[in-house]
Design a protein around this motif. Sequence first.
Motif, PDB file in Angstrom:
ATOM      1  N   PHE A  85       7.189  16.435  -3.624  1.00 31.28           N
ATOM      2  CA  PHE A  85       7.934  15.230  -3.970  1.00 31.28           C
ATOM      3  C   PHE A  85       8.195  14.375  -2.743  1.00 31.28           C
ATOM      4  N   VAL A  86       8.675  14.989  -1.672  1.00 35.08           N
ATOM      5  CA  VAL A  86       9.088  14.242  -0.491  1.00 35.08           C
ATOM      6  C   VAL A  86       7.905  13.561   0.198  1.00 35.08           C
ATOM      7  N   PHE A  87       6.747  14.220   0.200  1.00 34.54           N
ATOM      8  CA  PHE A  87       5.632  13.684   0.974  1.00 34.54           C
ATOM      9  C   PHE A  87       4.523  13.035   0.138  1.00 34.54           C
ATOM     10  N   THR A  88       4.626  13.127  -1.200  1.00 38.62           N
ATOM     11  CA  THR A  88       3.547  12.535  -2.004  1.00 38.62           C
ATOM     12  C   THR A  88       4.037  11.679  -3.173  1.00 38.62           C
ATOM     13  N   HIS A  89       5.316  11.742  -3.531  1.00 42.00           N
ATOM     14  CA  HIS A  89       5.775  11.025  -4.725  1.00 42.00           C
ATOM     15  C   HIS A  89       5.770   9.517  -4.495  1.00 42.00           C
ATOM     16  N   PHE A  90       5.181   8.809  -5.437  1.00 41.40           N
ATOM     17  CA  PHE A  90       5.094   7.347  -5.384  1.00 41.40           C
ATOM     18  C   PHE A  90       5.912   6.763  -6.524  1.00 41.40           C
ATOM     19  N   HIS A  91       6.743   5.782  -6.209  1.00 42.02           N
ATOM     20  CA  HIS A  91       7.591   5.167  -7.234  1.00 42.02           C
ATOM     21  C   HIS A  91       7.534   3.651  -7.066  1.00 42.02           C
ATOM     22  N   ASN A  92       7.304   2.954  -8.167  1.00 41.58           N
ATOM     23  CA  ASN A  92       7.082   1.512  -8.091  1.00 41.58           C
ATOM     24  C   ASN A  92       7.937   0.761  -9.105  1.00 41.58           C
ATOM     25  N   ASP A  93       8.927   0.040  -8.614  1.00 45.50           N
ATOM     26  CA  ASP A  93       9.759  -0.823  -9.458  1.00 45.50           C
ATOM     27  C   ASP A  93       9.514  -2.302  -9.158  1.00 45.50           C
ATOM     28  N   THR A  94       8.459  -2.610  -8.424  1.00 39.87           N
ATOM     29  CA  THR A  94       8.255  -3.978  -7.962  1.00 39.87           C
ATOM     30  C   THR A  94       7.687  -4.907  -9.027  1.00 39.87           C
ATOM     31  N   GLY A  95       6.983  -4.348 -10.027  1.00 36.77           N
ATOM     32  CA  GLY A  95       6.286  -5.173 -11.006  1.00 36.77           C
ATOM     33  C   GLY A  95       4.837  -5.422 -10.636  1.00 36.77           C
ATOM     34  N   PHE A  96       4.460  -5.111  -9.383  1.00 42.14           N
ATOM     35  CA  PHE A  96       3.067  -5.235  -8.960  1.00 42.14           C
ATOM     36  C   PHE A  96       2.309  -3.957  -9.293  1.00 42.14           C
ATOM     37  N   SER A  97       1.042  -4.090  -9.626  1.00 42.40           N
ATOM     38  CA  SER A  97       0.265  -2.926 -10.070  1.00 42.40           C
ATOM     39  C   SER A  97      -0.532  -2.272  -8.947  1.00 42.40           C
ATOM     40  N   SER A  98      -0.748  -2.980  -7.846  1.00 39.92           N
ATOM     41  CA  SER A  98      -1.563  -2.436  -6.760  1.00 39.92           C
ATOM     42  C   SER A  98      -0.751  -1.504  -5.866  1.00 39.92           C
ATOM     43  N   PRO A  99      -1.098  -0.211  -5.820  1.00 42.57           N
ATOM     44  CA  PRO A  99      -0.366   0.712  -4.940  1.00 42.57           C
ATOM     45  C   PRO A  99      -0.443   0.295  -3.471  1.00 42.57           C
ATOM     46  N   PHE A 100      -1.603  -0.261  -3.065  1.00 38.47           N
ATOM     47  CA  PHE A 100      -1.743  -0.682  -1.668  1.00 38.47           C
ATOM     48  C   PHE A 100      -0.771  -1.805  -1.346  1.00 38.47           C
ATOM     49  N   TYR A 101      -0.665  -2.778  -2.244  1.00 34.64           N
ATOM     50  CA  TYR A 101       0.252  -3.890  -2.017  1.00 34.64           C
ATOM     51  C   TYR A 101       1.695  -3.400  -1.980  1.00 34.64           C
ATOM     52  N   VAL A 102       2.038  -2.508  -2.905  1.00 37.00           N
ATOM     53  CA  VAL A 102       3.395  -1.957  -2.943  1.00 37.00           C
ATOM     54  C   VAL A 102       3.700  -1.205  -1.645  1.00 37.00           C
ATOM     55  N   ALA A 103       2.689  -0.479  -1.133  1.00 37.12           N
ATOM     56  CA  ALA A 103       2.878   0.251   0.120  1.00 37.12           C
ATOM     57  C   ALA A 103       3.115  -0.712   1.289  1.00 37.12           C
ATOM     58  N   LEU A 104       2.393  -1.844   1.283  1.00 32.19           N
ATOM     59  CA  LEU A 104       2.601  -2.844   2.329  1.00 32.19           C
ATOM     60  C   LEU A 104       4.041  -3.355   2.312  1.00 32.19           C
ATOM     61  N   VAL A 105       4.487  -3.742   1.119  1.00 29.01           N
ATOM     62  CA  VAL A 105       5.835  -4.285   0.995  1.00 29.01           C
ATOM     63  C   VAL A 105       6.870  -3.209   1.300  1.00 29.01           C
ATOM     64  N   GLY A 106       6.622  -1.994   0.814  1.00 30.36           N
ATOM     65  CA  GLY A 106       7.569  -0.900   1.035  1.00 30.36           C
ATOM     66  C   GLY A 106       7.693  -0.511   2.491  1.00 30.36           C
ATOM     67  N   SER A 107       6.680  -0.836   3.297  1.00 32.87           N
ATOM     68  CA  SER A 107       6.729  -0.487   4.718  1.00 32.87           C
ATOM     69  C   SER A 107       7.819  -1.243   5.463  1.00 32.87           C
ATOM     70  N   LEU A 108       8.407  -2.232   4.811  1.00 33.83           N
ATOM     71  CA  LEU A 108       9.418  -3.039   5.493  1.00 33.83           C
ATOM     72  C   LEU A 108      10.703  -2.266   5.767  1.00 33.83           C
ATOM     73  N   ILE A 109      10.914  -1.117   5.096  1.00 34.44           N
ATOM     74  CA  ILE A 109      12.072  -0.290   5.460  1.00 34.44           C
ATOM     75  C   ILE A 109      11.960   0.100   6.932  1.00 34.44           C
ATOM     76  N   SER A 110      10.722   0.315   7.377  1.00 32.52           N
ATOM     77  CA  SER A 110      10.487   0.630   8.787  1.00 32.52           C
ATOM     78  C   SER A 110      10.397  -0.640   9.626  1.00 32.52           C
ATOM     79  N   GLY A 111       9.711  -1.665   9.097  1.00 32.91           N
ATOM     80  CA  GLY A 111       9.516  -2.902   9.846  1.00 32.91           C
ATOM     81  C   GLY A 111      10.817  -3.574  10.220  1.00 32.91           C
ATOM     82  N   TYR A 112      11.770  -3.577   9.287  1.00 37.10           N
ATOM     83  CA  TYR A 112      13.058  -4.209   9.569  1.00 37.10           C
ATOM     84  C   TYR A 112      13.909  -3.371  10.515  1.00 37.10           C
ATOM     85  N   THR A 113      13.750  -2.049  10.444  1.00 40.66           N
ATOM     86  CA  THR A 113      14.567  -1.184  11.297  1.00 40.66           C
ATOM     87  C   THR A 113      14.126  -1.255  12.749  1.00 40.66           C
ATOM     88  N   PHE A 114      12.807  -1.252  12.976  1.00 42.56           N
ATOM     89  CA  PHE A 114      12.296  -1.251  14.351  1.00 42.56           C
ATOM     90  C   PHE A 114      12.304  -2.652  14.943  1.00 42.56           C
TER      91      PHE A 114
END
Length: 505
Positions: free
Chosen positions: A210-239
């Motif tokens: 679960f911790v290392f492979t679970h994918f969850h998408n509430d964005t409304g977008f269907s592309s996992p790659f796009y969701v991953a790009l947007v989701g990366s901002l948890i790190s982008g904003y922190t650093f």
Amino acid sequence: MSHRRAGTVDPASSDDAFLAELGIKPELSRKMGAFGNFAISFSVICILAGGMSLFGFGLGHGGPVVMLGSWAVIGFMTLLVGLSLADVVSAYPTSGGPYFMADKLGGRRWGWVTGWLNLLGLLGAIAGIDYGAAAFAGAFVQMQWGITPTDTTIMLIFGCILLLHGLLNSAGVRLVTVLNSISVWWQLVGVAVIVGALTIAPAQHQSLSFVFTHFHNDTGFSSPFYVALVGSLISGYTFCGYDASAHVAEETTDAQTSAPRGIVRSIWVSWAAGFVLLAGLLFAMQNYTATQNTATGVPPAQIFLDVLGASGAKALLLIVIVAMLFCGNAEVAAASRMVYAFSRSRALPGWQSWRLVNDRTRTPTRAVWFVIVVPFILALPALWSPAAYGAITAINAVGMTPAYGIPVFLALRKGRAYQPGRWSLGRWRRPIGYVAVTYVVVITVVFCLPQSTPITTESFNYAGLTLLVALLLAWVTWITRGKRAYQLTAAATAQPGEALLSEGF
């Protein structure tokens, strides 16, 4: 005036003498050591602020696999940017930070634009950090006394936090350094306490899968790659915020090596500790949906409640709130030095006032209060529209990240004409620099992408619009006054009447 570069200056020469080589008159109190320089950037990055505040965002934008995966990737790429920026900081260790480097390497217009991006990013960061601390304090109040905080209540708490930070920073750099040093240990021990408590508590834990492979998408977008790009901002904003080490360089001993090392160390320590923190929270999460929709408004607080009960949750939440307060205080210190330096270059309206240094503390006190009042004004729209507030504070990362990349790009463009400082990447400078600049361009675009659909006034990502407004502001101010008034080292060449302005507060 001589302008010998860092590589030709005797390493034993004094920091203030080297500032004079750069055309700057030393005015600030140089009482910060290498650890204090690292501590201010580490405090500003603040994994207990960014990681916690954006945890709910990550749950809906890719879930655990994106949260941890992006932390690993973005952290590494940020380290490359930090290494490249540190190389340039060693050559130009001044309070101006990126704008001073950009001016020296690319000319006045590059310096002007970089300065405005960096300044607006710093002001947006203060608004975001301290308002986030106020929101977490509101969650604590709700847990402790059952009082649901209103938007007005949060704004009042926010104002009190800003006032506290203004008073602490006005006391001088020595107190700021002590608080930042405490902040380092508070965060590292805090992460250990939080993860340890969540691990040993007699509660069910999530699986490795679960911790290392679970994918969850509430964005409304269907592309996992796009969701991953947007989701990366948890790190982008922190650093973000590691330029703080550069902004306090004029108050740091052996700044040509201490400041670049402070940048690099703050990133890799945050990278390692942040991964442990996120993993600990994800392993301990009891109910995904309930955590996302928690009545506290703070998903990590719900995890604390589920695993440790009310008393334990409040104790851990206090650890996070104090860390956020340290973070905001450090950001005020960094931003005030940038305002001081930018005013020293006559870039800001009323520069004569903002560049004043207090005789007793040798601190730019008026610049401190400038960066207290402006973020409060920036956050006021939160009383009426969260979207408007988000649009204003979005300038944090989308303004500061390009400001980090511009000096690196200009140093690369200089080629062999660029003379590095005493801390240098050597033959690795160019390959690492090219990767770093490419990453800055890519992550800046990602910052501006739509984050959910359908796109409404509430869900619209205002980062791109905010960046355009910032660039427009820089262009208009350059045309109207920058070309005429802006002087990189104006402090060293001020007229006698102007010099008197720096003699007291």
